[in-house]
Structures are given as structure tokens and as C-alpha cells.
Design an enzyme around this catalytic site. Structure first.
Site, PDB file in Angstrom:
ATOM      1  N   SER A 145      -9.282   2.359   3.961  1.00  0.00           N
ATOM      2  CA  SER A 145      -8.433   3.030   2.996  1.00  0.00           C
ATOM      3  C   SER A 145      -7.619   2.081   2.123  1.00  0.00           C
ATOM      4  O   SER A 145      -6.959   2.526   1.185  1.00  0.00           O
ATOM      5  CB  SER A 145      -7.483   3.982   3.732  1.00  0.00           C
ATOM      6  N   LYS A 165       0.839  -1.202   0.000  1.00  0.00           N
ATOM      7  CA  LYS A 165       0.000   0.000   0.000  1.00  0.00           C
ATOM      8  C   LYS A 165       0.872   1.249   0.000  1.00  0.00           C
ATOM      9  O   LYS A 165       1.939   1.279   0.627  1.00  0.00           O
ATOM     10  CB  LYS A 165      -0.904  -0.052   1.233  1.00  0.00           C
ATOM     11  N   SER A 209      -9.534   0.214   8.142  1.00  0.00           N
ATOM     12  CA  SER A 209      -9.052   0.252   6.766  1.00  0.00           C
ATOM     13  C   SER A 209      -8.577  -1.072   6.188  1.00  0.00           C
ATOM     14  O   SER A 209      -8.292  -1.158   4.997  1.00  0.00           O
ATOM     15  CB  SER A 209      -7.927   1.281   6.633  1.00  0.00           C
TER      16      SER A 209
END
Length: 478
Positions: free
Chosen positions: A160, A85, A184
Site C-alpha cells: 500500500s 504516508k 506494504s
């Protein structure tokens, strides 16, 4: 009856070397010499390219680098393609945090968690997209295409860790990095039909920024399509580094014969009512648990009534700190270019800055309410989210702040408590889906350090109620 996914589902599963294997299965073939790691990486690159025009999940590709390093690796997932990520430093790739407020530059070294992630042997194909600084529960932007849900491209992939979730759910890679500061990992897992374990605070190497905060909300981990992939990842990560303050986890390989007492929480302790279809998914899971021999009883968590507002204030403090310290990331950092949600959170905190000590005290006391609820329980079952996955635009950062924060508060009503308390929780797919065919996630929470019981119950449900597969729908890609 026609398949509701036929026009809008996007996946990359096919007849290549990746097939329908999870990360454990793919690694086994590579170790046995039945699959060439370079061929595996190239197949993953082709799959990513196949879905990229529909999902918009990749921030920074590093395909040539992954191919060059595909052979000779070690670790339980040696040769398995994956992504990291874009809020964790990976040497040679920029870390953008999903923000247009500064120009991201290539990282000079791997972050501590990146080293732990790489110790499992994965081949990193690049970095995945996230909303600005991970603040939103959807991966959408003011001036760029959103990350789309592969089950239904008109809907959010969650946030997220939405970029990672979209790629794993679509079959582009079997496993990908994610992290969780308010849901997230679990939110995109619920939106995309995946397994997402938010670990106990400190179970994995702590992120560098979080260690300096009064409450470190963020835990790193992975998103996967099988429980065993998540279990094997945590066992392998523990071999790289183990926190001596937590009980060792080791390798969890299946369900347990132990009969559990599980608390059922249908509505949020913050007062938000769960919608009907999500409620049905949770009660259906409770019935399945009782059939398996577990006891399910109603439970409540006596949170301070100001918890939701306090969490928003703390969330706002994080945005305020980003705005105040952004030039450390880049001397050209311009906080005026932060998106509407970040700006709104920052302004919210500035109005309430004097309440910071009281907010921190009340949030810290949430541990007492959480512990009290677990006094005679082994696990707690709840929704991941208070309502089903919204369409793109509903949570966009260009929605006026007051409307957006109200929508987020009524959606993300269950997950933040685990981040504040530091406790582990896992999202797994329910048997029930929405009328549009979108997955619904259910969440199990546990006492600090008890990821083992979470993984065992997830294994039991996976065996009892095999999850729907996106590849059984008809993809819209050519």
C-alpha cells in the site's frame, strides 16, 4: 536494441542540488555547508511537481511548510526532503487513509511514529497516497487516478505504500515513509526497484491502532534507493526510542565476512507457484550468493493449509472494524462509500465471524512453523511476489471481489507470513528484470530481531550486483 523504457519511464533526476544523491549523501553535503537546506527542499518540490502529472503519488502537499522549516533541524538526515504516508497523523495535515468514506480533518498532534520519523531530521514535503486503509497491493482507486510505476507508467507501483515508492524511485526525494501490514513496504519496493525493510514487530514505535489488535500486523519503516539509507534510518530511529525487548540494532555499515546458510524457497508455502521470470530472478540471486561464499539449500515451511484463507479472514476483520468504528474518525463517516475491496473483505468476515477464535489460534501457531524452518538457517531467500508487477487495472478495487481476492492471493503469496509471525524481511532488487524493463524484487527473511543480518546481506548484493538505475532510461517528462 532499443530501450523498452524509453516511452514510458518517468523520472526527475537532473543537474540540480539533489543530483543523484541518496539521503546519506545529501545530508552529508548539508552538514558540510556544501548544500543549502532551503535550496534542497525547493529542488525536491520542483522534482515532485515535474513528475506529479504522470505518477499521481502525492495526497497532501505541504511545500511551504517544508521550506519554512528546512533550516535549523537536527538529526542524521537534517534537511533531507521526504514524505510521510497518509495513514499516520502529522500535525496540521489531514489523515485520509486513502478512503472516500469520510472527510479527513487536520491532525491535532503527531502520531508517536511521526515523532520518531521526524527525529531523524527529515523535512516533510507532505503526505503520499495509499489504497483505501492500506488493504490493497496496488495504489488504485475506484474514482481517482492510480499511482503509476515510474519505471513503466502503465503498471502498478505496488501497495500500500505506492505513493512513497513512486516518488523515491523517480528521484523526487531520496527516502520516504512506508509501512507494512501484509507486504506494504516490500511489495512497492519490489515493483519500483527499491530497498524495503519490514522490521521485527516492535522494532519501531508501534502504531496506536495496532496495539489494540490480537495480532498487530503493521510495522513502519522507509523506502530508499540505497541500503545505507535504510540502515542509517533504523540506527537513528533507535536513538529516539529502542525496544528493550529486542536486541539493539545499531548502525550497520556494510556486509559481513560471516558465511551464511540460506534457505531457498521458490514457491509459496501457501501452494502458489511462482512465475518463470520471478523464479529466474531468485535463482540468479541464489547463484550470486554462492559465488560470495554462502551456502544455499532448499527449504520448506510447513504452514497450516488454511493460512491464506485465515489471513483473508483476519484482513476482513480489519475492514469490518473500520466499518464499525469509522465514526470515531469522523461523525459523517459512511461505510457505504468504502471501496469494493473493503466492502468485499467486510462481507467475507461477517460470513465467517464465528471462526475468529480458531483463525487467531492457527495464525498464532504459524510462529512454530516459521521457527522450525529456521532451525539450521541464518536467512531465507524467496520471491517478494509470486508474479511480476501487473498492469494497472488488474488489481483495481472496482474488479469484482471474488476475482480480485483470487488475484491478490495468487500475487501476494509470500509477504504476509512475516507480518503474522512478526519477523523481519527485506526486499532488494534482483539483477534480472522483466521484458518491459520493470524491476523484480527478491526477499530475505530472518529470525525475530535479526535485521542486522538482513542489512548485511543486502549490502553484499548491492556491492556485487549494482542495481539498474531509472535515470539511465530516457524519461518521458519534459
Amino acid at each position: 536494441m532499443s530501450d523498452p523504457l524509453s516511452a514510458t519511464a518517468v523520472h526527475a533526476f537532473g543537474d540540480d542540488v539533489l543530483g543523484e544523491h541518496d539521503a546519506v549523501g545529501m545530508a552529508k553535503l548539508i552538514r558540510a555547508g556544501e548544500a543549502d537546506p532551503v535550496e534542497v527542499v525547493l529542488a525536491a518540490v520542483e522534482r515532485v511537481r515535474k513528475v506529479s502529472g504522470d505518477l499521481h503519488a502525492v495526497q497532501t502537499p505541504a511545500y511551504d511548510r517544508a521550506v519554512a522549516s528546512a533550516t535549523g533541524g537536527s538529526g542524521v538526515f537534517a534537511g533531507v526532503p521526504s514524505f510521510i504516508k497518509d495513514n499516520v497523523d502529522y500535525r496540521g495535515l489531514p489523515t485520509g487513509f486513502g478512503s472516500a468514506a469520510y472527510l479527513a480533518r487536520p491532525a491535532r498532534r503527531h502520531a508517536p511514529f511521526a515523532r520518531q520519523f521526524l527525529s531523524t531530521g527529515v523535512s516533510v514535503l507532505g503526505k503520499t497516497r495509499l489504497p483505501e486503509f492500506g488493504f490493497n497491493a496496488t495504489t488504485e482507486f475506484e474514482n481517482a487516478a492510480p499511482v503509476c510505476n515510474p519505471w513503466h507508467t502503465g503498471h502498478s507501483a505496488g501497495g500500500s505504500s505506492g505513493g512513497s515508492a513512486a516518488l523515491v524511485a523517480a528521484g523526487a526525494v531520496p527516502i520516504a515513509h512506508a509501512n507494512d501490514g501484509g507486504g506494504s513496504i516490500r511489495i512497492p519496493a519490489a515493483c519500483c526497484g527499491l530497498v524495503g525493510l519490514k522490521a521485527t514487530r516492535g522494532r519501531l514505535v508501534a502504531n496506536e491502532e495496532g496495539r489494540t489488535l490480537p495480532i498487530n500486523l503493521v510495522s513502519d519503516g522507509v523506502l530508499s534507493r540505497s541500503v545505507r539509507d535504510t540502515a542509517v534510518f533504523f540506527a537513528a530511529a533507535e536513538k529516539h526510542w529502542r525496544n528493550p525487548k529486542l536486541p539493539p540494532l545499531g548502525l550497520v555499515e556494510g556486509s559481513s565476512q560471516r558465511r551464511l546458510r540460506i534457505g531457498l524457497l521458490l514457491d509459496s508455502p501457501t501452494g502458489v507457484t511462482t512465475d518463470a521470470v520471478t523464479r529466474a530472478a531468485v535463482t540468479d540471486t541464489a547463484a550470486a550468493l554462492e559465488t560470495l561464499g554462502h551456502t544455499v539449500v532448499p527449504v520448506r515451511i510447513a504452514l497450516d493449509g488454511r493460512f491464506a484463507e485465515d489471513f483473508i479472514t483476519y484482513w476482513g476483520m480489519l475492514s469490518f472494524l473500520v466499518g464499525a468504528t469509522g465514526k470515531r474518525l469522523d461523525r459523517h463517516f459512511d461505510r457505504r462509500r468504502m471501496d469494493g475491496l473493503s466492502q468485499g473483505l467486510r462481507a467475507h468476515y461477517r460470513r465467517r465471524i464465528g471462526s475468529t477464535p480458531a483463525v487467531l489460534r492457527r495464525l498464532s501457531r504459524s510462529r512454530e512453523a516459521y521457527a522450525a524452518a529456521f532451525r539450521d538457517l541464518d536467512l531465507m531467500l524467496s520471491p517478494v511476489l509470486a508474479h511480476t508487477t501487473p498492469r494497472l487495472g488488474h488489481l483495481s478495487p472496482d474488479v469484482p471481489y471474488e476475482t480480485l481476492i483470487e488475484r491478490l492471493t495468487s500475487y501476494v503469496a509470500f509477504t504476509p507470513l512475516n507480518n503474522v509471525v512478526g519477523s523481519p524481511a527485506i526486499s532488494v532488487p534482483a539483477r534480472i528484470a522483466t521484458e518491459d524493463g520493470l524491476p523484480i524484487g527478491v526477499m530475505f527473511s530472518a529470525r525475530n530481531g535479526d535485521e542486522r543480518t538482513l542489512l548485511e546481506i543486502a549490502f553484499a548484493l548491492e556491492a556485487d550486483q549494482p542495481w539498474r538505475r531509472i535515470q539511465d532510461s530516457r524519461p518521458s517528462t519534459s
